[in-house]
Every structure is written in C-alpha cells, then in structure tokens.
Design a protein around this motif. Structure first.
Motif, PDB file in Angstrom:
ATOM      1  N   TYR A 161       0.913  -0.907   0.137  1.00 17.57           N
ATOM      2  CA  TYR A 161       0.130   0.325  -0.428  1.00 17.57           C
ATOM      3  C   TYR A 161       0.771   1.377   0.224  1.00 17.57           C
ATOM      4  CZ  TYR A 161       1.647   0.089   5.396  1.00 17.57           C
ATOM      5  OH  TYR A 161       1.582   0.245   6.566  1.00 17.57           O
ATOM      6  N   SER A 162       0.307   2.410  -0.636  1.00 20.41           N
ATOM      7  CA  SER A 162       0.615   3.171  -0.677  1.00 20.41           C
ATOM      8  C   SER A 162      -0.113   4.888  -0.649  1.00 20.41           C
ATOM      9  CB  SER A 162       2.143   3.762  -1.777  1.00 20.41           C
ATOM     10  OG  SER A 162       1.923   5.374  -1.880  1.00 20.41           O
ATOM     11  N   PHE A 163       0.078   5.524   0.719  1.00 22.85           N
ATOM     12  CA  PHE A 163      -1.072   6.396   0.797  1.00 22.85           C
ATOM     13  C   PHE A 163       0.193   8.194   0.139  1.00 22.85           C
ATOM     14  CE2 PHE A 163      -3.247   3.577   2.586  1.00 22.85           C
ATOM     15  CZ  PHE A 163      -4.743   3.349   3.656  1.00 22.85           C
ATOM     16  N   PRO A 164      -0.913   9.492  -0.353  1.00 28.26           N
ATOM     17  CA  PRO A 164      -0.392  10.227  -0.208  1.00 28.26           C
ATOM     18  C   PRO A 164      -0.019  11.177   1.205  1.00 28.26           C
ATOM     19  CG  PRO A 164      -2.784  10.008  -1.029  1.00 28.26           C
ATOM     20  CD  PRO A 164      -2.232   8.915  -0.714  1.00 28.26           C
ATOM     21  N   GLU A 165       1.222  11.950   0.871  1.00 31.04           N
ATOM     22  CA  GLU A 165       1.812  12.505   2.230  1.00 31.04           C
ATOM     23  C   GLU A 165       0.570  13.303   3.185  1.00 31.04           C
ATOM     24  OE1 GLU A 165       5.127  14.889   1.411  1.00 31.04           O
ATOM     25  OE2 GLU A 165       6.326  12.989  -0.467  1.00 31.04           O
ATOM     26  N   GLY A 166       0.550  13.274   4.226  1.00 32.64           N
ATOM     27  CA  GLY A 166      -0.211  13.969   4.964  1.00 32.64           C
ATOM     28  C   GLY A 166      -1.414  13.196   5.039  1.00 32.64           C
ATOM     29  N   ASP A 167      -1.697  12.342   4.563  1.00 36.70           N
ATOM     30  CA  ASP A 167      -2.985  11.012   4.660  1.00 36.70           C
ATOM     31  C   ASP A 167      -2.245   9.744   5.797  1.00 36.70           C
ATOM     32  OD1 ASP A 167      -5.334  11.111   4.672  1.00 36.70           O
ATOM     33  OD2 ASP A 167      -5.439  10.297   2.662  1.00 36.70           O
TER      34      ASP A 167
END
Length: 602
Positions: A161-167
């Motif tokens: 998984y990868s989430f956007p920065e700040g999430d």
C-alpha cells in the motif's frame, strides 16, 4: 474530495488479458469521475497503479503495445534447447568455443526436462518486467494505492500500500486493520506489481524483502483475493466502484478441459467468481446491519459494480492479438460510459457476438408463444402489438420481451420487424447478471416497463396506479424496506397533504416507509392505497410525461423519493431490489392484461 465529501474507491479485479476491457472501463470512468483510492489485484494491479499515477490517458497506448512486446514467451526445457542451438551472432557464425558452450547448455536443458518436478513456471517474465519498468513510477503516485498479493512463503494473502503524504491517520488505520500488509516504496514498487500479476505456474514467484529485511516469495494476488473490496473499505472508502473483467454468466455453458492448463484456468475462474460473490454479499450484509443499527464500528459503504455487457473473447493469456485487445478495450469504454450516464443499451451491446439479423416482416414472437428471452434492438424498427392492435414502435436502444423473464406464462404481446434490423437475445442468467453489473441496464428496463404500461393503458384501458409491494420480506432475507427506514431523503407528510397532483412534472417514484397514501386516477375514478413497503408513482421514471394521477397522504406518512440516479445506486447496493420492483410491475401488468383478455372472450 477530502473536505467531508465521500471518499471514493476504484477496485480492479484480475483476469489476465481481459484487463484490456478493464482498462477501457477505467478510462471512461476517469473522464467523468475522480477516485481517492485505487485497489487492484493481478492484471488489475497494473491498471490500478497506472490509474493511481494519473496515467489513465495512456492506458490504450500501453495495452496496444502489449502484443508487440510478446508478453507470452515460453521457456520450456526443449524450447531452451532449440534456442541455444539456433543462436547466431550478427554475421550468422559461431566460434567452436561458442558452439561447444551452447551444446552444453542444450544438453543441460534436456537433462532438466527429465526432472519436471524442478520446474516452477513455463513463461519468461522478462517482457512483463520490461513493460512494468517502463511505465511505473513510484514518484508519480497521486492517490492511495493498494495492491493485492499472495505470500507463498507464509501461505497468506497480503497487500502492498501507499498513501499520499499527509494522509498519516488513514495510513495508520489501514495498517492496523490490514496487519499482513507492506508499505510500498521506490524499491519494491515494480516488484510488488509484478508479483501481483505473476499467475502461478505461468510466471515465476517473485522474492521481495519485507520489514526487517526478511525475504518472502510472492505470486498472483487473485489466489486469495481477486477483488480487494475489504482493503478499499479499510483504506477509508465510503463509495466503491468494482470493475470485473469477466463473469461466468457471459461464457459458454460448457468449457474445454482437455489439458492441465485448461483445467487449472477453469478452476481458478470458479474460485475467483465465488470469492467475488461472497465479498459483495458480505459487504451488502454489513450495510444492512448498519441500517439496522446492529453493526457497531461499521459504516454504510455504497457499492457499484461494472462488468462486461457482452462476452469478452479473450483467454487469460490471450495477449498476442491486437485486434481482440482493441475490441475488449472499446467494449470497456462503452460499458464505463454507460455506467456514468445510462444513455441507452445499443452502445453496450454494439459488439455482442449473439446479435442476429431480422428481416422486415419477420415475426420475432407472437402472442401465445412460450418465451425465455428478451431482446435489445441494435438496428431497425419493430412494431409491438396487443390483441392484434399496434401499441408501439421500437427502435435502436429499446428492449422488448422482458415480461417473459419477469413473469410467467406465454407471451401476451407480439413483435414484428417493420424494417430490417439487428437484435440481441438476453436469457434469464444474463438478465440477472446485467442488472447487477451493468448499472444502466436495470434503469432502462424499468423505464421500458413503465412506458409499456402507459402505452397499454392508452390503448387497452389498463389501470397503472396500483402500488407495488416491494418489501421483499421472505424467509431468510431482510426486507428491502429496511434500506429506507433511516434514509436522509425521507419526506414527511401529514394526513391530507398532497404528494403530487395530475399534471405535475414527475421525475421520481416513492417508497412508503410508514403511513398510508391514496393514489387517485381521475380518468376512471379508481383509488388504491399504498402502505409501508409499497412503491407508487414509478411511471415518472418511464418518460417525461406529466403525472396522470394524484397521491395524498391519508395518515401521517413518511416516503422516500427515488429518481433515476438514486434507483441506479440502489440497484448497485441491492440488485434484488431492482428485480423485485420490475417483477412486481410485470405481475401487475400481466394480471391486468389477462383480465382484459378474459373480458373480451366470446
């Protein structure tokens, strides 16, 4: 999309070369909609990664390049023996030393062929690796991405998984819920997508280092979770669009199983289809529990499913034929756009292989015939008749014969071609499939039924105001009415209040949550009463005609208006609701038709 509005997820399933269809759907959806979360497994992981990178405009170009890259390249021992013996340098010569080395390698390959137990795969992964390396860019990820994989070493499904920065909070919550998950990085991005698409026995297992440097072997995520709906929910999705690349309802009823490969592929298809159905059923059950207030900690998640409206003639490993890849992509575009605007069926069925020509003057079916199919008109003109009287003319994008699938007994009407045309037959299995997986289909069928009711009323004197009981309460099944009890769109009327009057513009039907509503048809003075679980005013979804009846609350009453968009949404979350509404409409109309026929008998 992050200021309190619903978080929307796109979930892409596996399916090998049928991913070309999926890519077409994604391209169409992303022309009009945006998604915060993208989840994919197997070939769906590749499409998902490109979508999360914001590269959907390149999907057709990439898929058109697949045949040129010769994605399927065998590496059987005998094939290797032939390769080394046939190898030449640029001038067509080999030195004695090079020849000796190649012969030795060929003999080693033959020796390996005697021990097939050592073989782990039969296809060369190099073309796939080269393709992924050229199009994947971890730094380009714009959205949350979740990729389903199978960890062979630990024998369990996992996710990268990868989430956007700040999430950070959502990422932390996802990691807690999905403990068997690994964060994506620039180092493992390409290999994780490669692993998710590594069909067992076809491609080699993919070693990836996890937390602490422990290396595990990974293969196709479709083994344990071909459609990662749960991961989308755990990533914070409030609305989910699921795209499937294939469905058993569209295939031949029999399958070739004359070799190990075909047996394995059919078995995998069956397993993946069952997992998909269970995932969708579980999600809907959780939604029902949330509405009942019996699922603490859970939330209602809207589900939309999109699948092929026609069979996709691509085997899982059919990457070599550019023309077939193009047709699959174009069908995906049509189905994706149809999911967005419900503008008609002729586009959805434009490439249907079961389409057949009908000559002018040909009777498609007659009153009294036994029928088990409905028909979609692609071209031409057809006359609909009742008791030998014309009651309507149908053209491209219209349907007819649907009563045979929703009711019982012989055909009550007849259809004859007045111009040369083309129609597509749809049997019961495909009908149920299309209601669930082609979002525009159910609404168009409902509109067709309403228009047919209006036409038959104008020519045959049939009353169309009887309410439809769609509570759906049967043994072991929850009531459809439960979906509406806490609906935010509920409207409240006091006894004596008018809900609508003749001549009013209508764009919605109504579901009675509690109370009573009298529906008056002024043309013949008839009055019927709608109670909890009943639907009334559904004719408004059939056309743009003004209301022909009046509806008045006779007690304190709560109703939920359902327009076309809301109906489509309801269908996606509960396909049985749509089928129940259509079946009740068909039953009501058929009973009225039979009464007229009986009255006119000598």
């Amino acid at each position: 999309m992050h200021n309190g509005s619903p978080r929307r997820a796109l979930v892409l399933s596996g399916g090998g070369a049928r991913g070309a269809y999926e890519a077409g759907v994604v391209t169409a959806l992303c022309e009009r909609e945006d998604f915060d979360i993208v989840c994919g497994t197997s070939i769906g992981a590749i499409n998902a990664a490109l979508t999360a990178q914001g590269a959907t405009s390149r999907l057709r170009e990439i898929w058109r390049g697949v045949p040129e890259r010769a994605m399927i390249r065998g590496i059987t021992p005998l094939g290797e023996f032939w390769n080394v013996l046939a190898r030449r340098d640029a001038a067509g010569r080999r030195t004695l030393r090079e020849l000796a080395v190649d012969v030795a390698r060929g003999i080693a390959a033959l020796r390996h062929a005697r021990s097939l137990r050592q073989m782990t795969h039969v296809l060369d992964p190099a073309p796939l690796v080269a393709m992924l390396s050229s199009v994947l860019d971890f730094g380009a990820l714009e959205r949350t991405l979740v990729v389903g994989v199978t960890n062979l070493t630990l024998a369990r499904p996992e996710a990268f998984y990868s989430f956007p920065e700040g999430d950070v909070e959502r990422e932390r919550a996802f990691a807690n819920r999905e403990s068997a998950s690994v964060r994506l990085s620039a180092q493992n991005y390409v290999t994780s997508i490669l692993a998710s698409a590594a069909i067992p026995l076809a491609f080699p297992k993919v070693p990836i280092a996890g937390p602490g440097g422990v290396v595990c072997d990974y293969v196709d995520g479709g083994i344990g979770n071909n459609t990662p709906i749960r991961q989308a929910i755990d990533a914070g999705a409030d609305e989910i669009t699921v795209v499937i690349a294939d469905h058993v309802a569209l295939r031949d009823r029999t399958h070739r199983i004359d070799d190990l490969g075909s047996i394995a592929l059919v078995a995998q298809d069956i397993l993946q289809q069952q997992v998909l159905e269970l995932d969708l059923k579980l999600t809907r059950r959780v939604n029902e529990a949330v509405l009942h207030g019996t699922a603490p900690g859970k939330r209602f998640v809207r589900i939309r499913t999109i699948g092929p409206s026609v069979a996709i003639p691509l085997p899982i490993l059919g990457f070599a034929n550019l023309a077939t890849i193009d047709r699959a992509f174009d069908q995906g575009l049509a189905d994706g756009r149809g999911a967005c605007d419900a503008s008609g069926l002729s586009r959805l069925f434009a490439t249907d292989p079961s389409a057949r020509a009908v000559r002018a003057g040909e009777v498609v079916f007659d009153e009294g015939d036994v029928g088990s199919e409905m028909f979609v008109v692609l071209e031409g003109e057809f006359e609909l008749s009742f008791q030998r009287r014309a009651i309507g003319v149908l053209g491209a994008g219209d349907i007819f014969g649907e009563l045979a699938l929703l009711g019982s007994g012989p055909r009550r009407a007849g259809v004859v071609a007045t111009k040369d045309g083309v129609v597509v037959p749809v049997d019961r299995d495909r009908f149920r499939y299309l209601v669930q997986y082609a979002p525009s289909f159910a609404l168009i069928v409902l509109r067709s039924l309403a228009a047919l009711l209006r036409d038959m009323n104008d020519t045959g004197g049939i009353s169309v105001v009887d309410p439809l009981d769609v509570s759906g309460a049967t043994a072991g099944e929850p009531s459809h009415l439960d979906v509406f009890r806490n609906d935010a769109a509920i409207q409240t009327y006091a006894a004596g209040d008018a809900i609508f009057a003749p001549g009013d513009a209508g764009d919605a039907m109504y579901v009675v949550v509690d109370g009573r509503v009298d529906v008056h048809r002024h043309a013949d003075g008839s009055v019927v009463t709608a109670r909890a679980g009943d639907v009334f005013g559904e004719m408004a979804l059939g056309d743009d005609e003004p209301r022909s009846a009046a509806a008045t609350a006779t007690t304190d009453t709560r109703v939920v208006p359902v327009d076309g968009l809301r109906f489509t949404s309801l269908v996606q979350n509960n396909p049985n609701f749509a089928i129940e509404v259509m079946r009740k409409m068909a039953e009501r109309m058929l009973s009225q038709v039979d009464a007229i026929v009986d009255a006119n008998r000598p």
